[in-house]
Design a protein around this motif. Sequence first.
Motif, PDB file in Angstrom:
ATOM      1  N   LYS A 122     -97.546  38.584 -28.966  1.00  0.00           N
ATOM      2  CA  LYS A 122     -96.566  38.727 -30.030  1.00  0.00           C
ATOM      3  C   LYS A 122     -95.250  39.566 -29.662  1.00  0.00           C
ATOM      4  CE  LYS A 122     -99.184  36.258 -32.494  1.00  0.00           C
ATOM      5  NZ  LYS A 122     -98.777  34.797 -32.624  1.00  0.00           N
ATOM      6  N   ARG A 123     -95.536  40.844 -28.743  1.00  0.00           N
ATOM      7  CA  ARG A 123     -94.405  41.674 -28.442  1.00  0.00           C
ATOM      8  C   ARG A 123     -94.479  41.497 -26.912  1.00  0.00           C
ATOM      9  NH1 ARG A 123     -95.421  47.620 -30.457  1.00  0.00           N
ATOM     10  NH2 ARG A 123     -93.489  47.621 -29.069  1.00  0.00           N
ATOM     11  N   ARG A 147     -87.305  35.545 -30.291  1.00  0.00           N
ATOM     12  CA  ARG A 147     -87.761  37.069 -30.586  1.00  0.00           C
ATOM     13  C   ARG A 147     -86.485  37.755 -29.946  1.00  0.00           C
ATOM     14  NH1 ARG A 147     -93.987  36.460 -28.400  1.00  0.00           N
ATOM     15  NH2 ARG A 147     -94.470  34.627 -29.553  1.00  0.00           N
TER      16      ARG A 147
END
Length: 333
Positions: free
Chosen positions: A178-179, A211
């Motif tokens: 996710k990161r 992102r």
Amino acid sequence: MTISIREVAARAKVSRATVSRVLNNVDVPISAETRQLVRHVAAEMGYQPNRAARALATGRTQTIALWTSNLRSAYYGEVIYYTHEEIVRHEYELFVSAAGMGPGELVDTNQLASWPVDGVLAVDVPRGKLLGLSNSLIENKAFVNIGAYVLEDADFVQVDFQEKAAEAVLHLAETGCKRIAYLVPDWFEWFEESADARLTGYRLAMAKLGREPEYIVTDSELREAATSALASYAGAHGCPDGLFCYNDELAIGAYPALRELGLSIPDDVAVVGCDGIKDTSYLYPALTTIVQPLEQMCATAWAFLKRRIDDPTVSLQQQILQPRLEIRGSSKR
């Protein structure tokens, strides 16, 4: 006892001029059988060439300089190895030196002019122009630059990381990260100026994922810099669950930092490096990395340099190579 060309010629029953031309690799019509005979006799008699005399006779030193800004990295060690493997087959020797930087962070070419070499292979030229560079010659020395960063007004063999860098980031996302942060040296001014392919690929992939980029900045490209920078960043911001690393050195440096943080690779943090150095396959888990075609790069660079030495007027020789993403345990979930 020193063996002379006269003695080799007498044993081989050829002229001294023929022996000299064969042993100095002069491009004149001499049959393969005669060349083989002369070399066999010279080796059998223990003849040792006088390099100074050879240079005077041919105008060449049979020596190549490999010029790099980094002598500590394992990647550059492999470049030196593969380059040496290529040139010794053509009876050349290799001289290795660190690239000096002059005022204004320009490459210092003064040392190039003073080296007694026939040509220069420059690896990842740091930045700026090379003064006196014309038709891939500096001070009448053949010049070829190689690696991820090249001067486009000279002969070059470049490895383009952009596509595989983006693929590596998307791979991390596909594994559930996710990161995804970019572990990278603090050279952003240079990266922006040179349109750095790794940085561009990372940003393109993050944009595709919708992102925001996240950077963990180190003060160098060495392993210990990555260890301290990642530990400090994670302490202040928490640790990303995906790391794309500028090179394998930084990726290797991330391993002990993650271990000290009590985080598992790849379950807690998936890691990808760049370069494909041998060390990466001996880590546990083995490091996913973008592998450069080093043997092909060095072989092509030597072919370009030899051609430039033999014919300084040849047109510019330029080739772009593609690396490959090798997925291993550090990013398999």
